[in-house]
Design a protein around this motif. Structure first.
Motif, mmCIF file in Angstrom:
data_model
loop_
_atom_site.group_PDB
_atom_site.id
_atom_site.type_symbol
_atom_site.label_atom_id
_atom_site.label_comp_id
_atom_site.label_asym_id
_atom_site.label_seq_id
_atom_site.Cartn_x
_atom_site.Cartn_y
_atom_site.Cartn_z
ATOM 1 N N MET A 67 0.849 -1.186 0.000
ATOM 2 C CA MET A 67 0.000 0.000 0.000
ATOM 3 C C MET A 67 0.885 1.236 0.000
ATOM 4 O O MET A 67 1.969 1.241 0.567
ATOM 5 N N ARG A 68 0.410 2.282 -0.652
ATOM 6 C CA ARG A 68 1.067 3.573 -0.473
ATOM 7 C C ARG A 68 0.010 4.651 -0.289
ATOM 8 O O ARG A 68 -1.096 4.556 -0.839
ATOM 9 N N PRO A 69 0.317 5.684 0.514
ATOM 10 C CA PRO A 69 -0.607 6.806 0.673
ATOM 11 C C PRO A 69 -0.470 7.704 -0.545
ATOM 12 O O PRO A 69 0.485 8.459 -0.662
ATOM 13 N N ASP A 70 -1.404 7.614 -1.455
ATOM 14 C CA ASP A 70 -1.274 8.331 -2.721
ATOM 15 C C ASP A 70 -1.611 9.799 -2.538
ATOM 16 O O ASP A 70 -2.606 10.138 -1.906
ATOM 17 N N HIS A 71 -0.769 10.644 -3.103
ATOM 18 C CA HIS A 71 -0.932 12.093 -3.058
ATOM 19 C C HIS A 71 -0.949 12.586 -1.600
ATOM 20 O O HIS A 71 -1.062 11.816 -0.664
ATOM 21 N N GLY A 72 -0.821 13.851 -1.443
ATOM 22 C CA GLY A 72 -0.794 14.439 -0.109
ATOM 23 C C GLY A 72 -0.737 15.945 -0.242
ATOM 24 O O GLY A 72 -0.383 16.485 -1.294
ATOM 25 N N PHE A 73 -1.092 16.631 0.821
ATOM 26 C CA PHE A 73 -1.056 18.085 0.792
ATOM 27 C C PHE A 73 0.381 18.597 0.743
ATOM 28 O O PHE A 73 1.288 17.987 1.327
ATOM 29 N N TYR A 105 3.123 15.016 -4.434
ATOM 30 C CA TYR A 105 4.143 14.060 -3.992
ATOM 31 C C TYR A 105 5.198 14.703 -3.093
ATOM 32 O O TYR A 105 6.369 14.349 -3.124
ATOM 33 N N THR A 106 4.764 15.673 -2.294
ATOM 34 C CA THR A 106 5.654 16.222 -1.279
ATOM 35 C C THR A 106 5.831 15.197 -0.165
ATOM 36 O O THR A 106 5.045 14.257 -0.031
ATOM 37 N N GLY A 166 3.249 15.894 3.474
ATOM 38 C CA GLY A 166 1.836 15.566 3.301
ATOM 39 C C GLY A 166 1.592 14.078 3.189
ATOM 40 O O GLY A 166 0.634 13.539 3.762
ATOM 41 N N ARG A 167 2.466 13.389 2.461
ATOM 42 C CA ARG A 167 2.306 11.933 2.343
ATOM 43 C C ARG A 167 2.665 11.237 3.657
ATOM 44 O O ARG A 167 2.050 10.223 4.019
ATOM 45 N N MET A 168 3.660 11.776 4.361
ATOM 46 C CA MET A 168 4.023 11.188 5.651
ATOM 47 C C MET A 168 2.860 11.323 6.633
ATOM 48 O O MET A 168 2.570 10.397 7.410
ATOM 49 N N LYS A 169 2.177 12.468 6.595
ATOM 50 C CA LYS A 169 0.992 12.659 7.446
ATOM 51 C C LYS A 169 -0.062 11.610 7.108
ATOM 52 O O LYS A 169 -0.638 10.970 8.005
ATOM 53 N N GLY A 170 -0.322 11.426 5.807
ATOM 54 C CA GLY A 170 -1.303 10.431 5.403
ATOM 55 C C GLY A 170 -0.907 9.034 5.825
ATOM 56 O O GLY A 170 -1.734 8.251 6.306
ATOM 57 N N LEU A 171 0.379 8.707 5.656
ATOM 58 C CA LEU A 171 0.862 7.376 6.026
ATOM 59 C C LEU A 171 0.701 7.136 7.518
ATOM 60 O O LEU A 171 0.272 6.056 7.947
ATOM 61 N N ALA A 172 1.043 8.144 8.322
ATOM 62 C CA ALA A 172 0.932 7.991 9.776
ATOM 63 C C ALA A 172 -0.520 7.778 10.194
ATOM 64 O O ALA A 172 -0.825 6.931 11.045
#
Length: 390
Positions: A345-351, A365-366, A369-375
Motif C-alpha cells: 500500500m502507499r498513501p497516494d498524493h498528499g497536501f 508528492y511532497t 503531506g504523504r508522511m501525514k497520510g501514512l501515519a
C-alpha cells in the motif's frame, strides 16, 4: 496478523524527496520505475539491479513497479504495437529475475492524471490537487480549441466557461493551460498544445469499444508471460474516471474492471485498487467493489477525494472525505487475513504543507503531506487490527 506493506512512491535519483526521507517516514519499501528508459524500450536486468541497489543501500526494498508504461502504439494498436508488446514481455521477465513482484500500469490514452489546479490553496494554507469542471471546459474548448469540443458540452457549461473566461487575465489563462498540461510525475516536461492536438488525431477512430479490444489484445499477450514468471499485473483506474478531451476512458467503473479481469482470466491479471480515482464517481460503490474484486487486488492506493455536484473534486484528508476510509481499511484487513497475504500500500498524493510549501516538488508528492497520510493510515490500521484481535 497480516498488515499492509507500507511504501511510498519514489521517482528516482532526481526526486527531491530522498530515499532517506521515505525511510524516516516509516516505510520498508519504495514503489518506483525507470523513468529514464523511453516508453516501449526494454528494461534491462542491469538497469533494474542498479535501481534495486540504490534502494537497498538505504535499507529498503523494491518489489512494486509503478509504472511499466504501456506505449501509445499498444493503446492504439498501431505500428510498433507487436514490437512494444515483445519488449514489454521481456521487461516483465527481467523484472521477475530481479525479484519484482507487482507491476502497475495504466491504459489512459495520451495523458495520465489531469488536474486544472495542482496548487490549489485550502483554507488552512495547505495546497492540494484540484479539478474544476468549468476550468477544464475553458482549457479544452476555448484555449486548446479542440475540434468537436463545442458539441460535447452543455449550453450551461459553455455559458459558465465564457463568463469566467471573460474575467481572466492573460496570465491566468496561461497558468490554467500550463497547469492542465503539466508534465507527469517523474518528468518536468510539459505537453504542448500542438503535441496534444496531434496525439488526439491518433484516437479519431478509437471509441471505448475499440480501446477495450486493444487492452484485451495487450492482456492476452502479456498475462501468460506474467503468470509464468510470477509477476502480478495491477491496472490503475482512470484519473479522473471519465472521458477527457474527447478521449475514451475504459478503467473507470465496476463494469470496466470486471471486463478487464475477464479479458485474460489469471491470478496474474489484477488491480491497483485506488480509492481516490474510483471515489471521484458518485456512482462507484467503492466498498462494494473492494469486496467483489477482493481476490484480484494486488496493490492499494489509499487517498481520498472530495467531490461536488458540479463535477469538481480535490484531494482531501486521507481519512476524511467522500470515501469511508475506516471501512476500506477494515475491509482490506479482512481480505488479507482471508487470502493470507500482506498487500503493498502507499498513501497516494498528499497536501503540500509546512516546510514543503517552499520546496520545488512534484504536485501531490511532497514528503510531509504523504508522511501525514501514512501515519494516519498506519494508526487506523493498527487500531482496527487490535480491535479484531481483542
Amino acid at each position: 496478523m497480516y498488515l499492509m506493506k507500507q511504501t511510498m512512491r519514489w521517482f528516482g535519483p532526481g526526486d527531491p524527496v530522498s530515499l532517506r526521507d521515505i525511510r524516516q517516514a516509516g516505510c520498508s519499501g519504495v514503489v518506483t520505475a525507470l523513468h529514464q528508459i523511453p516508453v516501449g524500450e526494454v528494461w534491462t536486468v542491469e538497469a533494474i539491479e542498479e535501481r534495486k541497489a540504490i534502494v537497498a543501500a538505504e535499507g529498503m526494498i523494491w518489489t512494486v513497479v509503478e509504472s511499466l508504461p504501456v506505449s501509445e502504439a499498444i493503446k492504439t494498436r498501431s505500428e510498433d504495437c507487436a514490437l512494444h508488446i515483445s519488449h514489454y514481455k521481456t521487461s516483465l521477465e527481467n523484472l521477475s529475475r530481479c525479484g519484482i513482484e507487482v507491476v502497475t500500469y495504466n491504459f489512459m490514452p495520451i495523458l495520465d492524471w489531469l488536474r486544472t489546479d495542482p496548487f490549489h490553496v485550502r483554507p488552512d494554507g495547505t495546497r492540494t490537487l484540484r479539478f474544476e469542471w468549468t476550468d477544464f471546459v475553458i482549457v479544452d474548448w476555448l484555449l486548446l480549441q479542440r475540434p468537436g469540443a463545442a458539441e460535447e458540452y452543455s449550453v450551461a457549461d459553455k455559458e459558465q466557461a465564457q463568463e469566467k473566461f471573460g474575467r481572466m487575465s492573460e496570465d491566468q489563462k496561461k497558468r490554467l493551460f500550463d497547469n492542465m498540461l503539466l508534465g507527469l510525475p517523474g518528468s518536468k516536461e510539459a505537453f504542448t498544445p500542438e503535441g496534444i492536438l496531434t496525439a488526439l488525431q491518433s484516437y479519431e477512430n478509437i471509441d471505448e469499444k475499440q480501446l477495450k479490444e486493444n487492452l484485451a489484445h495487450f492482456l492476452r499477450a502479456v498475462i501468460p508471460t506474467a503468470e509464468a514468471c510470477g509477476i502480478q499485473m495491477a491496472i490503475h483506474p482512470d484519473d479522473p474516471p471519465y472521458s477527457v478531451l474527447g478521449l475514451p476512458r475504459i478503467v473507470s467503473t465496476e463494469q470496466d474492471l470486471a471486463d478487464i479481469l475477464s479479458f485474460a482470466p489469471s491470478p496474474a491479471n489484477g488491480l491497483c485498487f485506488c480509492t481516490g480515482s474510483l471515489g471521484v464517481r458518485a456512482d462507484n460503490d467503492v466498498l462494494g467493489m473492494l469486496t467483489r474484486f477482493s481476490a484480484h487486488i494486488h496493490f492499494v492506493h489509499l487517498r481520498n477525494t472530495a467531490r461536488d455536484s458540479e463535477g469538481n473534486f480535490e484531494e482531501g484528508e486521507h481519512l476524511y472525505a467522500d470515501t469511508d476510509m475506516v471501512a476500506v481499511v477494515d475491509g482490506l484487513l479482512d481480505i488479507m487475513q482471508r487470502r493470507q497475504v500482506s498487500l503493498p500500500m502507499r498513501p497516494d498524493h498528499g497536501f503540500q504543507m509546512m516546510d514543503d510549501l517552499w520546496k520545488d516538488t512534484y504536485p501531490g508528492y511532497t514528503c510531509i503531506g504523504r508522511m501525514k497520510g501514512l501515519a494516519e493510515l498506519r494508526g487506523l490500521e493498527l487500531g482496527l487490527a487490535y480491535r479484531k484481535q481483542h
